[in-house]
Structures are given as structure tokens and as C-alpha cells.
Motif scaffolding. Sequence first.
Motif, PDB file in Angstrom:
ATOM      1  N   VAL A   1       0.843  -1.208   0.000  1.00 39.57           N
ATOM      2  CA  VAL A   1       0.000   0.000   0.000  1.00 39.57           C
ATOM      3  C   VAL A   1       0.872   1.249   0.000  1.00 39.57           C
ATOM      4  O   VAL A   1       0.619   2.207  -0.749  1.00 39.57           O
ATOM      5  N   GLY A   2       1.927   1.246   0.818  1.00 37.06           N
ATOM      6  CA  GLY A   2       2.822   2.401   0.883  1.00 37.06           C
ATOM      7  C   GLY A   2       3.515   2.669  -0.433  1.00 37.06           C
ATOM      8  O   GLY A   2       3.615   3.824  -0.878  1.00 37.06           O
ATOM      9  N   LEU A   3       4.013   1.611  -1.074  1.00 36.84           N
ATOM     10  CA  LEU A   3       4.681   1.781  -2.372  1.00 36.84           C
ATOM     11  C   LEU A   3       3.705   2.280  -3.435  1.00 36.84           C
ATOM     12  O   LEU A   3       4.056   3.122  -4.287  1.00 36.84           O
ATOM     13  N   THR A   4       2.459   1.795  -3.375  1.00 39.27           N
ATOM     14  CA  THR A   4       1.436   2.240  -4.331  1.00 39.27           C
ATOM     15  C   THR A   4       1.131   3.722  -4.135  1.00 39.27           C
ATOM     16  O   THR A   4       1.045   4.494  -5.108  1.00 39.27           O
ATOM     17  N   LEU A   5       0.990   4.130  -2.864  1.00 36.71           N
ATOM     18  CA  LEU A   5       0.718   5.546  -2.577  1.00 36.71           C
ATOM     19  C   LEU A   5       1.895   6.419  -3.000  1.00 36.71           C
ATOM     20  O   LEU A   5       1.698   7.520  -3.530  1.00 36.71           O
ATOM     21  N   GLY A   6       3.121   5.928  -2.771  1.00 37.88           N
ATOM     22  CA  GLY A   6       4.298   6.690  -3.204  1.00 37.88           C
ATOM     23  C   GLY A   6       4.334   6.842  -4.718  1.00 37.88           C
ATOM     24  O   GLY A   6       4.658   7.918  -5.242  1.00 37.88           O
ATOM     25  N   GLY A   7       4.003   5.756  -5.435  1.00 38.11           N
ATOM     26  CA  GLY A   7       3.963   5.820  -6.898  1.00 38.11           C
ATOM     27  C   GLY A   7       2.902   6.785  -7.404  1.00 38.11           C
ATOM     28  O   GLY A   7       3.142   7.560  -8.348  1.00 38.11           O
TER      29      GLY A   7
ATOM     30  N   PHE B   1       3.291  11.742   2.096  1.00 40.25           N
ATOM     31  CA  PHE B   1       3.181  11.611   3.552  1.00 40.25           C
ATOM     32  C   PHE B   1       2.387  10.356   3.928  1.00 40.25           C
ATOM     33  O   PHE B   1       2.731   9.665   4.889  1.00 40.25           O
ATOM     34  N   TRP B   2       1.312  10.072   3.170  1.00 40.49           N
ATOM     35  CA  TRP B   2       0.546   8.854   3.439  1.00 40.49           C
ATOM     36  C   TRP B   2       1.404   7.614   3.185  1.00 40.49           C
ATOM     37  O   TRP B   2       1.317   6.618   3.918  1.00 40.49           O
ATOM     38  N   ALA B   3       2.247   7.658   2.146  1.00 42.24           N
ATOM     39  CA  ALA B   3       3.139   6.532   1.848  1.00 42.24           C
ATOM     40  C   ALA B   3       4.140   6.325   2.978  1.00 42.24           C
ATOM     41  O   ALA B   3       4.384   5.188   3.417  1.00 42.24           O
ATOM     42  N   ALA B   4       4.722   7.436   3.487  1.00 37.01           N
ATOM     43  CA  ALA B   4       5.691   7.341   4.577  1.00 37.01           C
ATOM     44  C   ALA B   4       5.028   6.805   5.845  1.00 37.01           C
ATOM     45  O   ALA B   4       5.578   5.937   6.541  1.00 37.01           O
ATOM     46  N   TYR B   5       3.823   7.292   6.136  1.00 40.36           N
ATOM     47  CA  TYR B   5       3.088   6.839   7.324  1.00 40.36           C
ATOM     48  C   TYR B   5       2.790   5.338   7.228  1.00 40.36           C
ATOM     49  O   TYR B   5       2.990   4.589   8.190  1.00 40.36           O
ATOM     50  N   THR B   6       2.333   4.894   6.067  1.00 38.15           N
ATOM     51  CA  THR B   6       2.014   3.473   5.885  1.00 38.15           C
ATOM     52  C   THR B   6       3.253   2.605   6.022  1.00 38.15           C
ATOM     53  O   THR B   6       3.210   1.528   6.615  1.00 38.15           O
TER      54      THR B   6
ATOM     55  N   LEU C   1      -1.833   9.142  12.193  1.00 36.85           N
ATOM     56  CA  LEU C   1      -3.012   9.246  11.324  1.00 36.85           C
ATOM     57  C   LEU C   1      -3.592  10.658  11.370  1.00 36.85           C
ATOM     58  O   LEU C   1      -3.944  11.241  10.325  1.00 36.85           O
ATOM     59  N   ILE C   2      -3.681  11.233  12.569  1.00 38.75           N
ATOM     60  CA  ILE C   2      -4.192  12.610  12.711  1.00 38.75           C
ATOM     61  C   ILE C   2      -3.270  13.592  11.997  1.00 38.75           C
ATOM     62  O   ILE C   2      -3.736  14.499  11.282  1.00 38.75           O
ATOM     63  N   THR C   3      -1.964  13.409  12.169  1.00 39.62           N
ATOM     64  CA  THR C   3      -0.992  14.330  11.563  1.00 39.62           C
ATOM     65  C   THR C   3      -1.102  14.329  10.036  1.00 39.62           C
ATOM     66  O   THR C   3      -1.177  15.398   9.409  1.00 39.62           O
ATOM     67  N   VAL C   4      -1.128  13.145   9.433  1.00 39.94           N
ATOM     68  CA  VAL C   4      -1.181  13.065   7.969  1.00 39.94           C
ATOM     69  C   VAL C   4      -2.534  13.544   7.451  1.00 39.94           C
ATOM     70  O   VAL C   4      -2.616  14.163   6.381  1.00 39.94           O
ATOM     71  N   THR C   5      -3.600  13.305   8.208  1.00 40.54           N
ATOM     72  CA  THR C   5      -4.927  13.814   7.810  1.00 40.54           C
ATOM     73  C   THR C   5      -4.930  15.339   7.789  1.00 40.54           C
ATOM     74  O   THR C   5      -5.476  15.956   6.858  1.00 40.54           O
ATOM     75  N   CYS C   6      -4.324  15.945   8.803  1.00 40.92           N
ATOM     76  CA  CYS C   6      -4.238  17.417   8.844  1.00 40.92           C
ATOM     77  C   CYS C   6      -3.438  17.952   7.656  1.00 40.92           C
ATOM     78  O   CYS C   6      -3.798  18.981   7.059  1.00 40.92           O
ATOM     79  N   ILE C   7      -2.357  17.257   7.292  1.00 39.77           N
ATOM     80  CA  ILE C   7      -1.564  17.672   6.134  1.00 39.77           C
ATOM     81  C   ILE C   7      -2.408  17.604   4.866  1.00 39.77           C
ATOM     82  O   ILE C   7      -2.350  18.493   4.000  1.00 39.77           O
ATOM     83  N   SER C   8      -3.228  16.549   4.751  1.00 42.92           N
ATOM     84  CA  SER C   8      -4.065  16.383   3.559  1.00 42.92           C
ATOM     85  C   SER C   8      -5.154  17.454   3.475  1.00 42.92           C
ATOM     86  O   SER C   8      -5.570  17.842   2.375  1.00 42.92           O
ATOM     87  N   LEU C   9      -5.622  17.928   4.641  1.00 45.47           N
ATOM     88  CA  LEU C   9      -6.699  18.924   4.671  1.00 45.47           C
ATOM     89  C   LEU C   9      -6.194  20.345   4.469  1.00 45.47           C
ATOM     90  O   LEU C   9      -6.986  21.253   4.220  1.00 45.47           O
ATOM     91  N   GLU C  10      -4.894  20.543   4.579  1.00 45.32           N
ATOM     92  CA  GLU C  10      -4.344  21.894   4.504  1.00 45.32           C
ATOM     93  C   GLU C  10      -4.509  22.464   3.097  1.00 45.32           C
ATOM     94  O   GLU C  10      -4.103  21.862   2.104  1.00 45.32           O
ATOM     95  N   GLY C  11      -5.120  23.639   3.022  1.00 42.05           N
ATOM     96  CA  GLY C  11      -5.312  24.317   1.738  1.00 42.05           C
ATOM     97  C   GLY C  11      -4.297  25.421   1.544  1.00 42.05           C
ATOM     98  O   GLY C  11      -3.311  25.530   2.271  1.00 42.05           O
ATOM     99  N   GLU C  12      -4.569  26.264   0.582  1.00 48.52           N
ATOM    100  CA  GLU C  12      -3.650  27.365   0.292  1.00 48.52           C
ATOM    101  C   GLU C  12      -3.574  28.362   1.437  1.00 48.52           C
ATOM    102  O   GLU C  12      -2.557  29.025   1.649  1.00 48.52           O
ATOM    103  N   GLU C  13      -4.654  28.499   2.185  1.00 47.91           N
ATOM    104  CA  GLU C  13      -4.683  29.454   3.297  1.00 47.91           C
ATOM    105  C   GLU C  13      -4.302  28.791   4.612  1.00 47.91           C
ATOM    106  O   GLU C  13      -4.466  29.371   5.688  1.00 47.91           O
TER     107      GLU C  13
END
Length: 423
Positions: free
Chosen positions: A321-327, A339-344, A378-390
Motif C-alpha cells: 500500500v505504501g509503495l502504491t501511494l508513493g507511486g 506523507f501517506w506513503a511514509a506513514y504506511t 493518522l491525525i498528523t497526515v490527515t491534517c496535512i491532507s486537509l491543509e489548503g492554500e490558506e
Amino acid sequence: MQNPHMTRAQMLLSQSRPEMAEAELRRGLEAEPENANMHALLGFSLIKQHKTDASKQALREAIRLDPMSFFPHYLMGMIHLEENKLIDARRAVDEALRLDPYQPCNYWLVAALHYKQGEREQAIQALDRGLSMDPEDVDCLNLRAQILTQMGRSAEAAGTIKRTMRAAPENADAHATQGWAYLHTNKPKEALKHFDEALRIEPGHDYARAGLVEALKARFLIYRLILGFFLWTARMDGRARMTLLVGAYIGYQVVRAVARANEELRPVAYVLIGLYLGFVLLTWITIPLFNLMLRLNTHGWHALDKEDKIATDGFGILLLVGLTLGGLGYWLHSTPLYFWAAYTGIMAIVLYRIISELAWKKMPVMFYAGITAAFTGLITVTCISLEGEEGLPLILDLLFLLSMLTFWIALLVFMFSSHFRRQ
């Protein structure tokens, strides 16, 4: 006259057939329910089957019926030692020694306690005392050889193994110990022969099975080098290992500082940093990765125990799963996917160690640190994914900082959790 069921049970236990021995003892206890020796032997047969609660019950009954017998106290100490309850194990062996200070097996248990606590010299002293009472006690000889091998005292270990082989040429422990001695001297082919012989004599021998797995993986050069490093550090005491670890990290930081300050030395420094980080990564993933490779080897896959198989499957799935997300991250130019790949990938290692080392039973510090790292990561990577331009709202920003800090602390505790075994 000894109960015939007990006689047959003793013979079956000597042949490594604890299930059949248990059946004989239970039939014998139907006729003699107050026989303390049979209750103690029943406890021993249950220990061999890893039926901990039932064995404790049988041993308590043996102690009630004959409080002056050392044997059930000795067996209870063995159980506590396996559970890493070292204080309880010490109480049990002290009582066994008080009741009979001339039994070599009691000194074997004292030595095993010292060994568990990293006190190798004290363990050797206890074993020598046991051997002074019976120079051919196979258990004392085997443990002595194992400890001397891990201390790098190869000549003394070889002499002890020869004594063991003379005393009991068909002893599975002796062949397993000889196999590990060959692994320590980088001879996996010779080690395989002895592990195979140990498993022929006693098919369920855990120490031989673990050695067989290592010897099979040691056929690969990369793993042989990593295994050599692990065995080398295993020969150090706890303080030396910690000094090496801290020293390597300080050296890493010094090289980084040199790279920032001196442009001419920067390429060399980056190579050294890369080698250091690559080696650290290898020490983390080598064992599960090569266990995964054993899936392609029928003999090797059957050598893994149930926990290792489950842990390896989980590691393989999360790694994929991690390698797939990295790809996907590379293809879509998506930083959050990296970040999701590194976390996995990190969770693949965490999951493997928790399951393979039965952390929820034997190492609660590791277990809770791993669970905390998984949740906060999981919380940390979710916050990174939710971060927008602002950026993130203030509440999420604070949550991100708190979870990230907790994640790294938990991961650090997880890495060093072997130093916090339950007493």
C-alpha cells in the motif's frame, strides 16, 4: 510403587509428547487426586503446551498438597520468567532454593533470570555452581554455551558444547546451540545442519526454529551482513549498545553540521549521511523484508511460527500500500500522498514488531507506544491532507502540532522499548 500413568507420562515427556503425557497424568489423577508429584508433572506438561493458566492451577495444587517440594516452585518460576514477571520469578526460585539448594535446575533458573536482565557474568557464575553439583546437567551446559556464544567467547562456548554433546548426543537444545554458534561465526550452511537435526529430534523446538529461519535468510549476502551486525551488538552489554547508538547519532549530526558549513566537503558528507540513513533503514526493515522473501521458499515459510506469519503478511500488505501511494504521489505530483506513503511504511514496521514480539503480552511499553504512534500519525497526515492554500484553521493547526509532537515521541519510545520490559 509409582503410579504407572506417571511412569508413562515421564517417558512421553522425555520424548517431547506433552499432549499424550497430559492425558496419562489426568487418568492417573482420577485414581490418585491427592498425588502432588502428578499435579506438578501435569503442570510441566501444560507448560510445554503453552497452557499457562492451566499449568499455574496444577502447580498451585501441587504446592498445596506438598509445600516442601521444590519442583512446583521451580516450574512456577519458569512460567513467571516466560511472562517477564522477573520479581515473581525471583520469589519462586528463592523458595525452590530454600527447599533444595542442591538441585542444578534451580541454578539454571537463577542464571536465566540474570541473563534476562543482561547480567551475563552473574548468569555464568550461577551455571557454574549448578554444574559443580552435576557436571553433565544438560540444561546448565546449554545455557552456558548460549551465553558464552553471545559474549563472543567462542573457544569456551565450543568446549561447553562438546561437553553437552558427550552428555546428550540426541539433545535438541545442544544441536540448536551449536547452530547458533555457527551463525555467530558466519557459517550459515553448517548452522542449518544442526538446526535441522534439532528439529528432527524435537519438531516444535522454538530456539532451533528461530535459528533455522535466520540461517535460511543468511544465505543472502545483504542479510548475512545485517545479521552479523545484530549478533555483534548482541555480544555487547546494554551500556555499550546504548553508547554505540548515541555515538552514531552524534556522528550523524556532526557530519550534517560539516555539510552545512563547508561546501567542499558537502558531497562526501552527503554520501556518509546517505549511508548512515540507509543502514538505519535496513536495520528496521531487513528482518520483515527477508521473512517476506521466505514466502517463496516452502521450507522457509513453514519454519516461521504463527505470529511471524501474521506479522509478515501484515507488513507485506502495508508495504505494498505504501509503495502504491508513493507511486501515485510521484505520478500525480501530490505531496500529501508522499506523507501517506511514509506513514504506511512506518506502520508496516510498527505492526510487524508488535505482532512478532507479542508486545501486548510481553512488552506493554512497546504496544502502547505503537498504538499511540499509529493514532497520532493518522491525525498528523490527515491534517496535512486537509491543509489548503490558506493553511489550517487555528484549532486544526494546534491539533496538527500536538499530534505530530506526540507521534515522534511515541515512535522514539517504541524504538527503545526493549529497554523497558515489564519486571
